[in-house]
Design an enzyme around this catalytic site. Structure first.
Site, PDB file in Angstrom:
ATOM      1  N   LYS A 114       0.823  -1.213   0.000  1.00 31.52           N
ATOM      2  CA  LYS A 114       0.000   0.000   0.000  1.00 31.52           C
ATOM      3  C   LYS A 114       0.852   1.256   0.000  1.00 31.52           C
ATOM      4  CE  LYS A 114      -4.449  -1.649   1.660  1.00 31.52           C
ATOM      5  NZ  LYS A 114      -5.548  -1.462   2.602  1.00 31.52           N
TER       6      LYS A 114
ATOM      7  N   LYS B 124      -6.314 -12.220  -8.958  1.00 29.62           N
ATOM      8  CA  LYS B 124      -7.551 -12.215  -8.178  1.00 29.62           C
ATOM      9  C   LYS B 124      -8.559 -11.204  -8.745  1.00 29.62           C
ATOM     10  CE  LYS B 124      -8.581 -10.997  -3.535  1.00 29.62           C
ATOM     11  NZ  LYS B 124      -8.155 -10.665  -2.196  1.00 29.62           N
TER      12      LYS B 124
ATOM     13  N   LYS C 129     -11.629  -4.901  -7.631  1.00 32.83           N
ATOM     14  CA  LYS C 129     -12.242  -3.653  -8.096  1.00 32.83           C
ATOM     15  C   LYS C 129     -11.245  -2.814  -8.871  1.00 32.83           C
ATOM     16  CE  LYS C 129     -13.442  -3.013  -3.310  1.00 32.83           C
ATOM     17  NZ  LYS C 129     -14.484  -3.684  -2.610  1.00 32.83           N
TER      18      LYS C 129
END
Ligand code: TRP
Length: 335
Positions: free
Chosen positions: A119, A201, A204
């Protein structure tokens, strides 16, 4: 014997961040299982809204996403009568315990978290302290409820491991205070992959909008996305190595219809991928239809949602505050 106290079931705690629309991957991989767990465990569920602001959120959008996620989880089958279901920000004990746990978590431990590293790369302009201490807030979520089990995806196992280490460290410094939680590995439910790049995976943040199906997508959109799903050149519906696209579609079909691989292979023998993709699309649409209907009802009834989350917060706070009081006493705060 009558009047015997009912045996206490093991406790499960889990939470998700209301940070965007719920994907088919979130649903089949985790949330569908939450509803099922309520039969066998004493469950407590939360929307981890405090965690979402570790990356910038637009206030109106966060409010919208929170309401939507709450209504959707009810629609999926979380029963707020049986399982306290609340917003993390409504139970102050989470923030309070997180501070204490911060002081029992080492800088080096947090630095090793792969999610923090990922992140901080992704949001290089906003590597805030909350992003860094995210795992100790998550530890507080779990430890406040003395959870025995935490259903989590693979991406959260490192955080759960750290939670156990923090709990153990605290218990050893004082006296047994926290239950050591274990990961609950799902019996069913699969890791659902992108329809456009089945080696990744479903997410979004997929660059291609056709890669990700949302639980609240309209039937036409769902069908379009499945019809365009990437497969392989073999044109035979069977599970196998190198067939990521078909394997993923078989997983989705299996999760939404309950059929096993052998039955699917048998039913689609001799048929092309076009037929199979349309059948998977149809299965998903039918599976989601009642969920979407219930969602429409719940999301239109804000008073009911408020009542549910207020009740949930009250029940949760009752349990959480008992743990928090113990902690405050042990560390030496004057009560
Ligand atoms: N970090 C989790 C996620 O992003 C969400 C979460 C917050 C959570 N608190 C939790 C999950 C406690 C399990 C238990 O998926």
């Amino acid at each position: 014997m009558e009047n015997q106290a009912p045996e206490r079931k093991p406790r499960v705690f889990s939470a998700i961040q209301p940070s965007g629309s719920v994907t088919l991957g979130n649903y089949l991989g985790a949330l569908k299982n939450w509803a099922a767990l309520q039969d066998d465990y004493d469950c407590i569920f939360a929307l981890a809204d405090l965690h979402t602001i570790t990356v910038r959120q637009e206030p109106a959008k966060l409010r919208h996403n929170t309401l939507e996620a709450y209504a959707l989880l009810l629609a999926i089958g979380i029963d707020p009568q049986r399982s306290p279901f609340f917003l993390q920000s409504h139970v102050p004990a989470h923030s309070q315990l997180a501070w204490v746990l911060d002081c029992y978590t080492q800088f080096g431990e947090l630095q090793r978290m792969t999610q923090f590293k990922d992140k901080s790369k992704k949001h290089a302009d906003n590597i805030n302290a909350g992003l860094f201490t995210y795992p100790s807030l998550m530890a507080a979520d779990i430890l406040l409820y003395q959870a025995n089990f935490v259903p989590i995806g693979e991406d959260q196992t490192q955080h759960l491991e750290l939670t156990r280490n923090i709990a153990e460290r605290f218990n050893n410094s004082y006296s047994p205070t926290f239950t050591l939680p274990q990961a609950l590995v799902r019996k069913e439910g699969k890791r659902i992959m992108s329809l456009q790049d089945p080696s990744h995976k479903m997410s979004k943040s997929d660059e291609n909008v056709n890669g990700c199906v949302y639980v609240l997508d309209k039937p036409d959109d769902i069908m379009r996305k499945f019809k365009r799903a990437i497969t392989d050149s073999e044109a035979s519906v069977h599970y196998g190595e190198g067939k990521n696209g078909i394997n993923n579609l078989m997983d989705i079909y299996s999760c939404t219809t309950g059929e096993d691989y052998a039955t699917i292979e048998h039913d689609f023998a001799g048929k092309g991928y076009g037929d199979f993709k349309a059948a998977v699309g149809e299965a998903v649409i039918e599976h989601l239809r009642p969920i979407q209907e219930r969602f429409a009802q719940y999301s239109g009834d804000k008073a009911y949602l408020e009542k549910c989350w207020n009740d949930g917060a009250e029940k949760a706070a009752h349990i959480a505050n008992r743990t928090l009081q113990k902690v405050m006493k042990k560390v030496g705060f004057v009560l």
